[in-house]
Write an enzyme that holds these catalytic residues in place. Sequence first.
Site: not given
Length: 555
Positions: A38, A264, A274
């Site tokens: 994104e 992950r 983030k």
Amino acid sequence: MKQLPEATNFIEQIINDELSAGKFESTGNKIAVRFPPEPNGYLHIGHIKAMCINFGVKDRYHGTLNLRMDDTNPAKEDYEYVDSIVEAIKWLGFEYDKLVFASDYYDKLYEIAEKYIMDGNAYVCDLSAEQITATRGTLTEAGTPSPYRNRTKEENLKLFREMKAGIYPDGSKVLRAKIDMSSPNLNMRDPVIYRIAHVPHYRTGDKWCIYPMYDFAHPLSDAIEGITHSLCSLEFENHRPLYDWVIEKAGFPAPVPRQIEFARLNITNMLMSKRYLKKLVDEGFVRGWDDPRMPTVMGLKNRGVPPEALKKFCADVGVAKAYSIVNQAQLDSCIRDNLNENAERAMAVINPLKLTITNYEGEEELQFEKNPAKDGAGERPVRFTGSVYIEKDDFSLDPPPKYKRLQKGGFVRLKAAYIVRCDEVITDENGQPCELKCTYFSETRSGSGVQSEIKAKGVIQWVDCKYGRDAEFRQYEPLLTDEKYPDQDYAERLNMNSERIFMGKAEPALAECEDGKAFQLMRTGYYKKVTETAPDGTSKLILSEIVSLKDNFNK
RNA sequence: UGGGGCGUCGCCAAGCGGUAAGGCAACGGACUCUGACUCCGUCAUUCGGGUGUUCGAAUCACUUCGCCCCAGCCA
């Protein structure tokens, strides 16, 4: 059918199984994947793992890979991020087939949404966000159906078109998938698939005031592009039934994309969310997303980490479904391994201590080996005048047992030069050594091949007093040890010096080489060289740490 | 508590019924004009625990324990 590539992880194993079962025969056995960030932040090392997996599949199966900007939330996204993502991927050396945007599909997605309505698979719901949450039920209790759940197709279509036309305010209505309010999987309890947001989108401007949700847009984007394998992280496992449902109801023909999840990446001492990274940038703890202390791709690049080292690291770490935290030492090892092969050696002292050879006169040119780990790297000249700076740590007034470097009355080799003996230590008012007076032995000249009685256990680096240049050294501490630290500790940790600056001396070769080049400073670490030019035109030589050398000094 | 996942050496991770790969770390030792590098060697009779099935299980079954994810109109 061609021979299948050997699977390197469980995902490729699944693909091999499907291929041998003939699942993709109707489409010529073409494998298609996508990497879907994104554009709301910069790519970080966690994304590198995802890229290695996706690009790995692409390469192994000679398939295709779309770089897709998953831009369905106009409030957070911007061109700044898409540019940074493209730049990061380019630097890493990954090659994608097409750059696409989820926002390219807004028209198609809208059509599919109307089809859902006509098929009785979606309805417009007037409940508020709070009401939807309240009626969703809990982990153990079923949800209760919305009072708007049984509106007619005609009414739903009219309302949805009005939503699109912009006559309703944000939050007043949503389009929901009509699935199962009592499903044990909360994601299946009539999830919202379209929301009203009178927010301009960075690409589509104000064309739309309704935007599709991830759970609707993502599977359909995959299906539209003919993606065969949609690889994502573990937290989307619970979404898979919805992913499949969305594609099925849209009526795409087989073979339909399959979502496969993997764990992950987590690394000790590295912040990988983030949210926190953005906080570091916004609150000024770092100079930007590309600050060399950041675990972002551009941060790593600025730090001087070779992309190949990052790929090697991902390959070493592997792909699995078990939650894991990899030791940072594993990353450091990959970086050192790469740099050991590729970085030239150089001499520089971070904490200078003057060493004067009392019996040396004049000056000469010596030869310094560029990289003993690489054949044919050759040598380069270094000037020597008999007055040098050595590292403070390389001399000890009170040497521990097994100390191999210089001490009073002891011998040490000045790398690429001579063996010297320390005769006299001049100390300052605090009793700290500030200059050493030494004797050198001419027959011990480096490379002379002469057998001498004089032996030295240690070899140390030095910078010539006359020819050496001033240099600024930057060394880094981890920004945070664990993102789960409470905010209090977090703030404290950020306040500590994550960047330490020293003024030292570097040999001229460092100042003269090209910027961005990595060097191994003898006995110290791998450093990247950069020149910073001030507004007044003066420039300074900066050596910033990439990774320190492994040291067994204390063994 | 419902559902979905995961548990193999300090940290990652192979293994897919035939008797525990590899990497990082660590520890010995050799080598070295970087205490780096390189090189040699050591490092899981055991696969979260238990019980079964089997000639044989980390791999199958049952059971138990632990951890992670899900109740955004974020992705």
